[in-house]
Every structure is written in structure tokens, then in C-alpha cells.
Write a protein that holds these residues in place. Structure first.
Motif, PDB file in Angstrom:
ATOM      1  N   GLY A 415       0.776  -1.235   0.000  1.00  0.00           N
ATOM      2  CA  GLY A 415       0.000   0.000   0.000  1.00  0.00           C
ATOM      3  C   GLY A 415       0.802   1.276   0.000  1.00  0.00           C
ATOM      4  N   GLU A 416       2.141   1.194  -0.034  1.00  0.00           N
ATOM      5  CA  GLU A 416       2.951   2.407   0.013  1.00  0.00           C
ATOM      6  C   GLU A 416       2.952   3.131  -1.337  1.00  0.00           C
ATOM      7  OE1 GLU A 416       7.390   3.950   1.451  1.00  0.00           O
ATOM      8  OE2 GLU A 416       6.952   1.797   1.320  1.00  0.00           O
ATOM      9  N   VAL A 417       2.874   4.464  -1.277  1.00  0.00           N
ATOM     10  CA  VAL A 417       2.924   5.286  -2.485  1.00  0.00           C
ATOM     11  C   VAL A 417       4.384   5.440  -2.910  1.00  0.00           C
ATOM     12  CG1 VAL A 417       2.362   7.518  -3.504  1.00  0.00           C
ATOM     13  CG2 VAL A 417       0.864   6.543  -1.745  1.00  0.00           C
ATOM     14  N   MET A 418       4.654   5.147  -4.200  1.00  0.00           N
ATOM     15  CA  MET A 418       6.006   5.262  -4.755  1.00  0.00           C
ATOM     16  C   MET A 418       5.973   6.260  -5.904  1.00  0.00           C
ATOM     17  SD  MET A 418       6.553   1.117  -4.845  1.00  0.00           S
ATOM     18  CE  MET A 418       8.250   1.100  -5.394  1.00  0.00           C
ATOM     19  N   VAL A 419       7.044   7.037  -6.041  1.00  0.00           N
ATOM     20  CA  VAL A 419       7.062   8.142  -7.011  1.00  0.00           C
ATOM     21  C   VAL A 419       8.320   8.074  -7.864  1.00  0.00           C
ATOM     22  CG1 VAL A 419       6.962  10.648  -7.305  1.00  0.00           C
ATOM     23  CG2 VAL A 419       5.831   9.594  -5.350  1.00  0.00           C
ATOM     24  N   LYS A 420       8.160   8.436  -9.134  1.00  0.00           N
ATOM     25  CA  LYS A 420       9.309   8.534 -10.042  1.00  0.00           C
ATOM     26  C   LYS A 420       9.083   9.743 -10.954  1.00  0.00           C
ATOM     27  CE  LYS A 420      11.043   4.756 -11.906  1.00  0.00           C
ATOM     28  NZ  LYS A 420      11.218   3.568 -12.802  1.00  0.00           N
ATOM     29  N   GLY A 421      10.136  10.528 -11.180  1.00  0.00           N
ATOM     30  CA  GLY A 421       9.998  11.671 -12.076  1.00  0.00           C
ATOM     31  C   GLY A 421      11.066  12.724 -11.842  1.00  0.00           C
ATOM     32  N   PRO A 422      11.053  13.807 -12.644  1.00  0.00           N
ATOM     33  CA  PRO A 422      12.129  14.802 -12.615  1.00  0.00           C
ATOM     34  C   PRO A 422      12.175  15.682 -11.369  1.00  0.00           C
ATOM     35  CG  PRO A 422      10.367  15.507 -14.085  1.00  0.00           C
ATOM     36  CD  PRO A 422      10.050  14.099 -13.685  1.00  0.00           C
ATOM     37  N   SER A 423      11.127  15.669 -10.533  1.00  0.00           N
ATOM     38  CA  SER A 423      11.157  16.510  -9.332  1.00  0.00           C
ATOM     39  C   SER A 423      11.636  15.749  -8.101  1.00  0.00           C
ATOM     40  CB  SER A 423       9.770  17.114  -9.057  1.00  0.00           C
ATOM     41  OG  SER A 423       8.811  16.100  -8.837  1.00  0.00           O
ATOM     42  N   VAL A 424      11.958  14.465  -8.244  1.00  0.00           N
ATOM     43  CA  VAL A 424      12.465  13.671  -7.116  1.00  0.00           C
ATOM     44  C   VAL A 424      13.923  14.056  -6.844  1.00  0.00           C
ATOM     45  CG1 VAL A 424      12.960  11.359  -6.254  1.00  0.00           C
ATOM     46  CG2 VAL A 424      10.892  11.769  -7.595  1.00  0.00           C
ATOM     47  N   MET A 425      14.244  14.254  -5.586  1.00  0.00           N
ATOM     48  CA  MET A 425      15.559  14.756  -5.147  1.00  0.00           C
ATOM     49  C   MET A 425      16.736  13.953  -5.700  1.00  0.00           C
ATOM     50  SD  MET A 425      16.046  13.336  -1.262  1.00  0.00           S
ATOM     51  CE  MET A 425      16.061  11.555  -0.933  1.00  0.00           C
ATOM     52  N   LYS A 426      17.919  14.579  -5.606  1.00  0.00           N
ATOM     53  CA  LYS A 426      19.150  13.912  -6.004  1.00  0.00           C
ATOM     54  C   LYS A 426      19.608  12.925  -4.928  1.00  0.00           C
ATOM     55  CE  LYS A 426      22.284  16.719  -7.853  1.00  0.00           C
ATOM     56  NZ  LYS A 426      22.352  16.406  -9.285  1.00  0.00           N
ATOM     57  N   LYS A 437      18.107   3.619   1.181  1.00  0.00           N
ATOM     58  CA  LYS A 437      16.911   3.063   1.816  1.00  0.00           C
ATOM     59  C   LYS A 437      15.627   3.705   1.295  1.00  0.00           C
ATOM     60  CE  LYS A 437      18.960   1.657   6.237  1.00  0.00           C
ATOM     61  NZ  LYS A 437      18.983   1.909   7.704  1.00  0.00           N
ATOM     62  N   GLN A 438      15.751   4.916   0.743  1.00  0.00           N
ATOM     63  CA  GLN A 438      14.572   5.655   0.314  1.00  0.00           C
ATOM     64  C   GLN A 438      14.152   5.321  -1.111  1.00  0.00           C
ATOM     65  OE1 GLN A 438      13.652   7.812   3.050  1.00  0.00           O
ATOM     66  NE2 GLN A 438      11.695   7.498   2.029  1.00  0.00           N
ATOM     67  N   PHE A 439      14.966   4.535  -1.821  1.00  0.00           N
ATOM     68  CA  PHE A 439      14.667   4.196  -3.210  1.00  0.00           C
ATOM     69  C   PHE A 439      14.613   2.679  -3.383  1.00  0.00           C
ATOM     70  CE2 PHE A 439      16.210   8.494  -3.577  1.00  0.00           C
ATOM     71  CZ  PHE A 439      15.471   9.040  -4.619  1.00  0.00           C
ATOM     72  N   LYS A 440      13.751   2.248  -4.297  1.00  0.00           N
ATOM     73  CA  LYS A 440      13.653   0.834  -4.647  1.00  0.00           C
ATOM     74  C   LYS A 440      13.421   0.724  -6.152  1.00  0.00           C
ATOM     75  CE  LYS A 440      11.100  -3.430  -3.660  1.00  0.00           C
ATOM     76  NZ  LYS A 440       9.982  -4.037  -2.873  1.00  0.00           N
ATOM     77  N   ASP A 441      14.375   0.162  -6.849  1.00  0.00           N
ATOM     78  CA  ASP A 441      14.289  -0.001  -8.315  1.00  0.00           C
ATOM     79  C   ASP A 441      14.010   1.324  -9.015  1.00  0.00           C
ATOM     80  OD1 ASP A 441      14.641  -2.760  -7.954  1.00  0.00           O
ATOM     81  OD2 ASP A 441      12.477  -3.096  -7.754  1.00  0.00           O
ATOM     82  N   GLY A 442      14.613   2.404  -8.502  1.00  0.00           N
ATOM     83  CA  GLY A 442      14.448   3.715  -9.121  1.00  0.00           C
ATOM     84  C   GLY A 442      13.228   4.483  -8.647  1.00  0.00           C
ATOM     85  N   TRP A 443      12.396   3.881  -7.818  1.00  0.00           N
ATOM     86  CA  TRP A 443      11.192   4.542  -7.296  1.00  0.00           C
ATOM     87  C   TRP A 443      11.475   5.098  -5.909  1.00  0.00           C
ATOM     88  CZ3 TRP A 443       6.507   5.031  -9.898  1.00  0.00           C
ATOM     89  CH2 TRP A 443       6.406   4.310 -11.103  1.00  0.00           C
ATOM     90  N   PHE A 444      11.031   6.336  -5.671  1.00  0.00           N
ATOM     91  CA  PHE A 444      11.161   6.942  -4.350  1.00  0.00           C
ATOM     92  C   PHE A 444      10.046   6.432  -3.450  1.00  0.00           C
ATOM     93  CE2 PHE A 444       9.910  10.303  -1.337  1.00  0.00           C
ATOM     94  CZ  PHE A 444      11.093  10.411  -0.621  1.00  0.00           C
ATOM     95  N   LEU A 445      10.409   5.973  -2.248  1.00  0.00           N
ATOM     96  CA  LEU A 445       9.442   5.437  -1.296  1.00  0.00           C
ATOM     97  C   LEU A 445       8.977   6.557  -0.368  1.00  0.00           C
ATOM     98  CD1 LEU A 445      11.388   2.172  -0.343  1.00  0.00           C
ATOM     99  CD2 LEU A 445       9.702   2.488  -2.166  1.00  0.00           C
ATOM    100  N   THR A 446       7.702   6.903  -0.437  1.00  0.00           N
ATOM    101  CA  THR A 446       7.194   8.058   0.309  1.00  0.00           C
ATOM    102  C   THR A 446       6.968   7.774   1.783  1.00  0.00           C
ATOM    103  OG1 THR A 446       4.858   7.526  -0.099  1.00  0.00           O
ATOM    104  CG2 THR A 446       6.001   8.868  -1.764  1.00  0.00           C
ATOM    105  N   GLY A 447       6.737   6.494   2.135  1.00  0.00           N
ATOM    106  CA  GLY A 447       6.396   6.174   3.515  1.00  0.00           C
ATOM    107  C   GLY A 447       4.936   6.395   3.837  1.00  0.00           C
ATOM    108  N   ASP A 448       4.134   6.744   2.824  1.00  0.00           N
ATOM    109  CA  ASP A 448       2.700   6.971   3.014  1.00  0.00           C
ATOM    110  C   ASP A 448       1.895   5.831   2.394  1.00  0.00           C
ATOM    111  OD1 ASP A 448       2.644   9.543   4.336  1.00  0.00           O
ATOM    112  OD2 ASP A 448       3.394  10.386   2.463  1.00  0.00           O
TER     113      ASP A 448
END
Length: 632
Positions: A415-426, A437-448
Motif C-alpha cells: 500500500g505504500e505510495v512510490m514516485v518517479k519523475g524529474p522533481s524527485v531529489m538527487k 533506503k529511500q529508493f527501490k528499483d528507481g522509485w522513491f518510497l514516500t512512507g505513506d
């Protein structure tokens, strides 16, 4: 053609609207303006002054200040030199300020006044030069400290000849700023955001939201040290030629709204809750007829909102207006109720933007009903910040909107929201372990934890780490229950408790202004402690908790009510600078109170056996040596 960097984006505006008001601020009791051309010259001079002190590419420069014109001037000046801006919340204690300064390798600090200067001077290791906005000409300059106006004068007298060449060479991938997370669960982490991160977020937001216009006036009152205000309340208006007016402080926002009469207001749910609470309080104090008219007007507004939501775009454009009888009702409701509330907010608002936390759907629906569209969004510091936002044309209350067109989101198996795109931090500055720890397969893990509905709108359930698991095996998402309780005009904050317990309890802080008003009306006198001890006040709080949680399943309804007469603030540590509750701090501070509540086994068994939703009030004596806390 897209802007190359953030300085370029603002420069384009300066070229288009040189004489237009860029910034408004209170000076000697009235608002004075700075034109875009004058603003740009101040940025240029500040950059030259910084360069004369050795600030250059990749240097880290902190800003510790409340919102005022010097904030964006310094922010842009720093970044124009290829240096990196590091905003620090002015409300943080000295030890946290020291940690961020050292963690981000800052070599220079801008501070607003002597009070904030003393916070910096209290740190153990002062290795930074400091420029202070303090206007006193008699302020003594030292090896470490320089008055801001001296720095700017130095820059004006010795301009940086190749300044334009420097900022024009900045690429989108270059680091612009390091913004530290609120630290709700541990030490702050410095999110590295590039020029391209923030620019891509601006571009995506403009696609969905209220299309910001050069004629708009924004009232800035959220901390510019927070990424939400920095993007939506600074870079957005400056990139399209709008005007930014600075509120004096959070307490003067109602007054400043009437003075500035903004067209767009960027805020957090707390402000909208206060406006809603004030409207309810005014109506409750009126006559039955007045209440009846108010309720009717709100029902008409809600019906209008649902009309636009339920009809297709083609139907709306084809009919353009409401059905004739309905249109007459709405115009009358607008005249009798809506306009009066809108006039208290300046009378020109065409849209509200809510972020930084979850907005109660009933409060959002209320604003739509009175013809003040509120667009709720969702994002994080690490995503620059917006991930989703409700489009103006088709907002769905109760959701945080649709993903920006240049972002992808995915819901993981848990159920965790994952994000990918040009506004995701370096990444996090000097913290590769936390970054990985905050990324998985290029997706940012929001924790939400979130859900996507069939139309692609996202609903945030709660923080992944905040899901409460009861001993019965039931899972409880605290946020919806807390939002419901916070609707009460007598409650300021609420936190659900119950991890590994039989049932959930709720800890609340009170809106004492409304409690005192209610008490006086009912012939009850006394200070905070006496009011909380009063049976009638307790009965009121009990009934409010029952009323606002009755729609939830029994296991999600609080069985005990814990009351603190202390206000939670950023300064005292219970809230983050973005006004989120620091759960670890709450649990630490109120540990004994919570344990006492759950150790009353006789009451617990009675409640669980009856499976009642009512809160039994059996006030225990407070411990004088601790904070003023009470178990109800």
C-alpha cells in the motif's frame, strides 16, 4: 522554451514586468512595494557582496529568517553564484540549528535579527561568517558578523562583472538547495534539490492547478524555510510575474488578508480549520433563523459543487450555467452568506491551495460550498514538493488529487505510495545509506499508505509507520479519526494512541479561546486547570469526541480521552515547523499519562465488554511535578 535554471525563470519575469510590484511588506504600519527591477538589482548587489567575501560554486549558505523581502533576495543571490541555499527554520532551538549548519557544511549564514543571531552564537562551533538583516546602523561589525546593508553596499560599489555569465551557465541538474526534513522520527536529513527538480515541479503544478497569473497577489505566511511555501509561495509567483505580500506573522493573517486582499492563498489545513471554526462559532452565537439560513446556504453550495463534479466537461460547457431555479438559489445564498465570509478574507480570493498535511473533507467541502475553491495536494520535501494536486476543473474532495503530468506514481503491494519523475531529489546530503533506503528499483518510497480510485485520484490513508495495530489484530489508520476530532471548535490538536493495546485512546489539546467562551456562556469560571476539571466541560469534550467519531467502526473510536492543557508548539517541541505532530516527542512527554490511562483495568474491561463508543470521564489527580496533564 523552458527556463534553464531558477535564476533564468525569474529574470524572464523581470524583463517582462520591470515596473510591476514584485514584493510587498509592512513598513511603519503600511505596506510598501519593491518592483521587479528593484528586486533584481538587490539580488545582483547581494550576489556581488557575497562573492567579495569568497562565496562561490558549491559553497553552502544558510538563511535563518521569518518571511520578508530579504529572504528571496538572498535565496536567489546565493543560487546565482552556483552556491547552494540552505534554509533553516527560525523556530528551531540552537542545538538543531547547529546540527544543520554543520551537517550541510555551511560557510555563511544570513540571520534576520539579534534574537536569531544569539541562537547561532550559542552553537558550540561557530565557523561561519554571519550577515544580519538587523537595521541598526550602530550595530558593530566584527570578523564574523557583517550587517546585511553593508554587504549589499559593498556589492553595489564593486559589482560582479561576470555575474550574468555565471548564472546563465547553471544547468538544470546543478544543485540549488539543501532542505532538511522535519525530523518527525529522528535527526533531520538534508534533501538535495536541483534547479531542475524545482522547475519541473512548477511546470507540472501549473498544468493542473489554478493557473497563476501576473495579476495575482499571493499572501505569504507559511515559513519560506519549508519547501511547500518556497515553491508555491515564492518561485511560482516570481516565475509568472505575480505579486507576493508578506504577512507580519501568523497571528496577523486575518488583518493582513483585509489589507492585501490577495487573489490566491497558499496555506496549511490549520488555517482553514480556524476559518471554519470562526464561522461555526459566529453562527452558533446567532439566532435560530440565522443558523437556518446559514445551513440552507451551505447545502445549496454543496449541491452546486456536486453538480460540477458529477456532470461531464461537455455537459458543463454546453450548459455553461446552473439550471435556472438552482441559479437563483445560489445567487441568494451568495448574497446572504458566502460574500460575508469571503469579505473577511479580503473579498478577492479565487482559489485556496492546501498542503503540508491532510485537510478534513468536510472542511474542504465547506469552502467549496461558499465559493472558495480549495485545492488539496500532496507532496514531500524530497519531491520538490508536489506529487499530486486536485485540478481546478474537477476537484474531488477527500482526495489529494491526480499525479502531476510529469510524474509517475505506483502503489506497492503493502500500500505504500512510490514516485518517479524529474522533481524527485538527487539524494540526502552526505548520507548515502539513508538515500539508498529511500529508493527501490528507481522509485522513491514516500512512507505513506495510499489508494488510487478508478479516476486516478490519490487518497492518502496515513503514514506507513503510523498504522496502529491493536492486540485484537485490527489495524487503525489514525489520520482520518484525528481529522474528524479536529473538526470540533474546542479541539486544537489530537493524537490517536493504542499500538499493541486493546483499544485506541485519544490525546487532545484544547482551543481555550472557544472553551472559555462556552464556559462563560454557561456560567462557569476558572483558569485552565479548573475548566478542565469541571464536569460540564468534560461532558462537552466527551460529546464532541463521540459526535465526530460516530461514523467510524467501533474499534477505531477512542475509548479514553486524555487532555493536556498545554498548547503544542514548534518551540516546545511537539510540532514540526510545518505544524505536523512529532509523535515520538508526544509519546515521550506523555508516557506516564498514557500508562496510567491503560492501567485502569476495571474501566478498560467495562468499556470493551460493552463495546461502547462513549468516553467515560473519570478525572484523575494530576501530578504537580509534571506538566499540566490530565487523564479524563
Amino acid at each position: 522554451m523552458k527556463a534553464r535554471n531558477l535564476i533564468d525563470a525569474v529574470n524572464r519575469t523581470v524583463c517582462l514586468y520591470p515596473e510591476k510590484d514584485a514584493l510587498l511588506s509592512k513598513v511603519n504600519g503600511s505596506y510598501s512595494s519593491i518592483s521587479y527591477q528593484a528586486f533584481w538589482e538587490k539580488v545582483r548587489n547581494t550576489a556581488a557582496g557575497l562573492a567579495s567575501l569568497g562565496i562561490s560554486e558549491n559553497n553552502k549558505v544558510a538563511i535563518i529568517s521569518e518571511n520578508n523581502p530579504n529572504w528571496p533576495i538572498c535565496d536567489l543571490a546565493i543560487m546565482s553564484l552556483k552556491a547552494v541555499s540552505v534554509p533553516i527554520h527560525s523556530t528551531l532551538p540552537p542545538d538543531q540549528i547547529s546540527y544543520i549548519l554543520q551537517n550541510s557544511d555551511c560557510t555563511f549564514v544570513f540571520v534576520e535579527n539579534e534574537k536569531l543571531l544569539q541562537k547561532v552564537l550559542q552553537t558550540n562551533q561557530i565557523s561561519q561568517k554571519i550577515a544580519i538583516f538587523y537595521p541598526d546602523e550602530n550595530f558593530l561589525e566584527s570578523d564574523h558578523i557583517i550587517p546585511f546593508h553593508h554587504l549589499c553596499r559593498n556589492g553595489e560599489e564593486k559589482p560582479l562583472e561576470n555575474w550574468e555569465e555565471i548564472w546563465k551557465s547553471i544547468e538544470r541538474d546543478d544543485l540549488a538547495t539543501i532542505i532538511h526534513t522535519s525530523g518527525t522520527t529522528g535527526l533531520p536529513k538534508g534533501a538535495m534539490l536541483s534547479h531542475g527538480n524545482i522547475l519541473s515541479n512548477l511546470e507540472g503544478v501549473q498544468f493542473w492547478m489554478i493557473e497563476a497569473r501576473p495579476t495575482d497577489i499571493f499572501l505569504s505566511h507559511l515559513p519560506l524555510s519549508h519547501v511547500f511555501e518556497r515553491m508555491a509561495g515564492q518561485f511560482m509567483p516570481l516565475s509568472i510575474g505575480a505579486t507576493i505580500a508578506y504577512a507580519e506573522n501568523i497571528d496577523t493573517v486575518p488583518e493582513n488578508l483585509l489589507e492585501v486582499r490577495p487573489t490566491v492563498l497558499v496555506s496549511v489545513p490549520l488555517l482553514f480549520e480556524r476559518v471554519y471554526s470562526r464561522a461555526q462559532k459566529t453562527i452558533d452565537a446567532g439566532t435560530p433563523l440565522r443558523r437556518k439560513i446559514f445551513d440552507w446556504a451551505v447545502s445549496v453550495g454543496i449541491k452546486r459543487y456536486h453538480y460540477y463534479l458529477e456532470n461531464t466537461f461537455d455537459q458543463i460547457f454546453r450548459n455553461s450555467e446552473l439550471p435556472k431555479d438552482f441559479r437563483r438559489q445560489w445567487k441568494l445564498a451568495n448574497k446572504l452568506v458566502y460574500n460575508k465570509i469571503k469579505s473577511q478574507m479580503g473579498g478577492r480570493l479565487r482559489g485556496l491551495i492546501s498542503g503540508g498535511g491532510a485537510l478534513n473533507p468536510k472542511i474542504a467541502e465547506f469552502f467549496w460550498a461558499i465559493d472558495l475553491p480549495v485545492l488539496e495536494g500532496y507532496g514531500l520535501t524530497e519531491t520538490s514538493p508536489v506529487v499530486c494536486v486536485n485540478p481546478m476543473a474537477r476537484t474531488k474532495v477527500g482526495t489529494v488529487g491526480k499525479p502531476l503530468p510529469n510524474l509517475d506514481i505506483r502503489i506497492s503491494d503493502d500500500g505504500e505510495v512510490m514516485v518517479k519523475g524529474p522533481s524527485v531529489m538527487k539524494g540526502y546530503y552526505k548520507n548515502e545509506e539513508a538515500t539508498s533506503k529511500q529508493f527501490k528499483d528507481g522509485w522513491f518510497l514516500t512512507g505513506d499508505i495510499g489508494q488510487l480510485d478508478p479516476d486516478g485520484f490519490l487518497k492518502i490513508i496515513d503514514r506507513k509507520k503510523r498504522i496502529i495495530v491493536l492486540t485484537s489484530g485490527k489495524n487503525v489508520a489514525p489520520q482520518p479519526v484525528e481529522n474528524a476530532i479536529n473538526q470540533s471548535i474546542y479541539v486544537q490538536n489530537s493524537v490517536l494512541i493504542g499500538q499493541n493495546r486493546k483499544f485506541v485512546s485519544v490525546l487532545i489539546t484544547l482551543d481555550f479561546e472557544n472553551i472559555v467562551t462556552w464556559s462563560k456562556k454557561n456560567g462557569i469560571k476558572g483558569d485552565k486547570e479548573r475548566l478542565i476539571r469541571n464536569e460540564a466541560v468534560q461532558s462537552l469534550l466527551k460529546s464532541e469526541t463521540e459526535r465526530f467519531t460516530k461514523g467510524f467502526p467501533s474499534y477505531e473510536q477512542p475509548k479514553k480521552l486524555l487532555i493536556s492543557c498545554e498548547e503544542w508548539t514548534v518551540e516546545s517541541g511537539e510540532l514540526t515547523p510545518s505544524l505536523k505532530v512529532r509523535l515520538p516527542e508526544i509519546e515521550r512527554k506523555y508516557q506516564e499519562t498514557i500508562e496510567r490511562a491503560y492501567s485502569d483495568q476495571k474501566l478498560n474491561d467495562m468499556q470493551m465488554a460493552a463495546d461502547e463508543t462513549a468516553v467515560s470521564l473519570s478525572l484523575s489527580k494530576p501530578r504537580r511535578e509534571r506538566e499540566n496533564e490530565f487523564t479524563a
